[in-house]
Scaffold this motif. Sequence first.
Motif, PDB file in Angstrom:
ATOM      1  N   UNK A  42      60.361   8.606  -8.345  1.00 30.87           N
ATOM      2  CA  UNK A  42      61.386   8.046  -7.307  1.00 30.87           C
ATOM      3  C   UNK A  42      61.759   9.404  -6.662  1.00 30.87           C
ATOM      4  N   UNK A  43      62.197  10.322  -7.307  1.00 30.87           N
ATOM      5  CA  UNK A  43      62.763  11.641  -6.761  1.00 30.87           C
ATOM      6  C   UNK A  43      61.791  12.348  -5.805  1.00 30.87           C
ATOM      7  N   UNK A  44      60.764  12.342  -6.018  1.00 25.74           N
ATOM      8  CA  UNK A  44      59.696  12.895  -5.217  1.00 25.74           C
ATOM      9  C   UNK A  44      59.315  12.099  -4.060  1.00 25.74           C
ATOM     10  N   UNK A  45      59.432  10.729  -4.088  1.00 24.52           N
ATOM     11  CA  UNK A  45      59.318   9.937  -3.047  1.00 24.52           C
ATOM     12  C   UNK A  45      60.465   9.935  -2.115  1.00 24.52           C
ATOM     13  N   UNK A  46      61.529  10.201  -2.796  1.00 30.84           N
ATOM     14  CA  UNK A  46      63.060  10.454  -1.980  1.00 30.84           C
ATOM     15  C   UNK A  46      62.644  11.784  -1.005  1.00 30.84           C
ATOM     16  N   UNK A  47      61.908  12.758  -1.771  1.00 28.44           N
ATOM     17  CA  UNK A  47      61.710  14.078  -0.940  1.00 28.44           C
ATOM     18  C   UNK A  47      61.065  13.673   0.387  1.00 28.44           C
ATOM     19  N   UNK A  48      59.870  12.758   0.248  1.00 32.07           N
ATOM     20  CA  UNK A  48      58.946  12.672   1.436  1.00 32.07           C
ATOM     21  C   UNK A  48      59.462  11.665   2.306  1.00 32.07           C
ATOM     22  N   UNK A  49      60.683  10.875   2.085  1.00 35.73           N
ATOM     23  CA  UNK A  49      61.530   9.878   2.634  1.00 35.73           C
ATOM     24  C   UNK A  49      62.193  10.836   3.597  1.00 35.73           C
ATOM     25  N   UNK A  50      63.034  11.836   2.785  1.00 35.06           N
ATOM     26  CA  UNK A  50      63.902  12.647   3.529  1.00 35.06           C
ATOM     27  C   UNK A  50      63.538  13.315   4.564  1.00 35.06           C
ATOM     28  N   UNK A  51      62.372  14.021   4.680  1.00 35.78           N
ATOM     29  CA  UNK A  51      61.854  14.819   5.825  1.00 35.78           C
ATOM     30  C   UNK A  51      62.109  13.833   7.125  1.00 35.78           C
ATOM     31  N   UNK A  52      61.592  13.049   7.326  1.00 32.06           N
ATOM     32  CA  UNK A  52      61.536  12.519   8.791  1.00 32.06           C
ATOM     33  C   UNK A  52      62.905  11.880   9.059  1.00 32.06           C
ATOM     34  N   UNK A  53      63.701  11.331   8.120  1.00 32.19           N
ATOM     35  CA  UNK A  53      64.992  10.845   8.323  1.00 32.19           C
ATOM     36  C   UNK A  53      65.881  11.998   8.847  1.00 32.19           C
ATOM     37  N   UNK A  54      65.749  12.996   7.804  1.00 32.28           N
ATOM     38  CA  UNK A  54      66.553  13.967   8.182  1.00 32.28           C
ATOM     39  C   UNK A  54      66.464  14.896   9.758  1.00 32.28           C
ATOM     40  N   UNK A  55      65.125  14.647  10.093  1.00 33.78           N
ATOM     41  CA  UNK A  55      64.562  15.236  11.297  1.00 33.78           C
ATOM     42  C   UNK A  55      65.360  14.378  12.497  1.00 33.78           C
ATOM     43  N   UNK A  56      65.165  13.004  12.351  1.00 31.56           N
ATOM     44  CA  UNK A  56      65.640  12.006  13.219  1.00 31.56           C
ATOM     45  C   UNK A  56      67.144  12.252  13.344  1.00 31.56           C
ATOM     46  N   UNK A  57      67.799  12.444  12.337  1.00 31.05           N
ATOM     47  CA  UNK A  57      69.500  12.324  12.213  1.00 31.05           C
ATOM     48  C   UNK A  57      69.840  13.570  12.900  1.00 31.05           C
ATOM     49  N   UNK A  58      68.886  14.545  12.439  1.00 37.10           N
ATOM     50  CA  UNK A  58      69.351  16.053  12.876  1.00 37.10           C
ATOM     51  C   UNK A  58      69.451  16.069  14.481  1.00 37.10           C
ATOM     52  N   UNK A  59      68.572  15.565  15.132  1.00 35.38           N
ATOM     53  CA  UNK A  59      68.321  15.313  16.671  1.00 35.38           C
ATOM     54  C   UNK A  59      69.439  14.832  17.207  1.00 35.38           C
ATOM     55  N   UNK A  60      69.790  13.670  16.539  1.00 28.48           N
ATOM     56  CA  UNK A  60      71.164  12.765  17.027  1.00 28.48           C
ATOM     57  C   UNK A  60      72.332  13.745  17.025  1.00 28.48           C
ATOM     58  N   UNK A  61      72.602  14.397  15.781  1.00 31.04           N
ATOM     59  CA  UNK A  61      73.681  15.002  15.712  1.00 31.04           C
ATOM     60  C   UNK A  61      73.774  16.493  16.408  1.00 31.04           C
ATOM     61  N   UNK A  62      72.594  16.980  16.793  1.00 32.32           N
ATOM     62  CA  UNK A  62      72.555  18.306  17.577  1.00 32.32           C
ATOM     63  C   UNK A  62      72.856  17.855  19.039  1.00 32.32           C
ATOM     64  N   UNK A  63      72.553  16.722  19.411  1.00 38.14           N
ATOM     65  CA  UNK A  63      72.696  16.252  20.758  1.00 38.14           C
ATOM     66  C   UNK A  63      74.210  16.044  21.091  1.00 38.14           C
ATOM     67  N   UNK A  64      75.072  15.610  19.778  1.00 40.29           N
ATOM     68  CA  UNK A  64      76.369  15.204  20.027  1.00 40.29           C
ATOM     69  C   UNK A  64      77.065  16.394  19.652  1.00 40.29           C
ATOM     70  N   UNK A  65      76.495  17.759  19.515  1.00 38.72           N
ATOM     71  CA  UNK A  65      77.172  18.825  19.221  1.00 38.72           C
ATOM     72  C   UNK A  65      77.827  18.788  17.822  1.00 38.72           C
ATOM     73  N   UNK A  66      77.450  18.295  16.790  1.00 36.47           N
ATOM     74  CA  UNK A  66      77.975  18.240  15.542  1.00 36.47           C
ATOM     75  C   UNK A  66      77.696  19.184  14.541  1.00 36.47           C
ATOM     76  N   UNK A  67      76.618  20.079  15.113  1.00 37.88           N
ATOM     77  CA  UNK A  67      75.972  21.032  14.174  1.00 37.88           C
ATOM     78  C   UNK A  67      76.383  22.476  14.302  1.00 37.88           C
ATOM     79  N   UNK A  68      76.997  23.227  13.436  1.00 39.44           N
ATOM     80  CA  UNK A  68      77.280  24.651  13.635  1.00 39.44           C
ATOM     81  C   UNK A  68      76.005  25.255  13.040  1.00 39.44           C
ATOM     82  N   UNK A  69      75.281  25.591  14.266  1.00 41.01           N
ATOM     83  CA  UNK A  69      74.112  26.435  14.042  1.00 41.01           C
ATOM     84  C   UNK A  69      73.880  27.408  13.021  1.00 41.01           C
TER      85      UNK A  69
END
Length: 125
Positions: A42-69
């Motif tokens: 389950x934890x390894x499956x979570x790691x596989x799931x995490x990569x694409x969800x993190x990428x898409x969420x990060x794109x949204x948050x960077x567009x909204x200037x919510x990330x301190x690079x």
Amino acid sequence: MTVIWIIIAGFLSGIISGMGIGGGAILIPALTFLIGMEQKNAQCTNLMYFIPTAVFALIVHIKNKNVEIKSAVSILIFAVIGAIMGGIIAVRLESGLLKKLFGTFLAVLAVREIYIIFKEKRDAG
């Protein structure tokens, strides 16, 4: 019925991940309790799931200037080192112990959040 639980768990954990909270808190218990997956899987499956969800969420948050690079890059360096160490430790642990450690981690987080809520209410009132 298992497919329905997987869809629900994926959807809810995706929403939580998009908020920046971390969907593993929903996904891992769902995989272990609802469909009977072994903790380590389950934890390894979570790691596989995490990569694409993190990428898409990060794109949204960077567009909204919510990330301190600058802060994110500094954190990332040590997070990668920690992830390597955590992966090495996890493969050496028995699944039952891993489940107990994860459960303890979630319980500590829950107690902390409840404490913060009561403290904020006390300080506001």
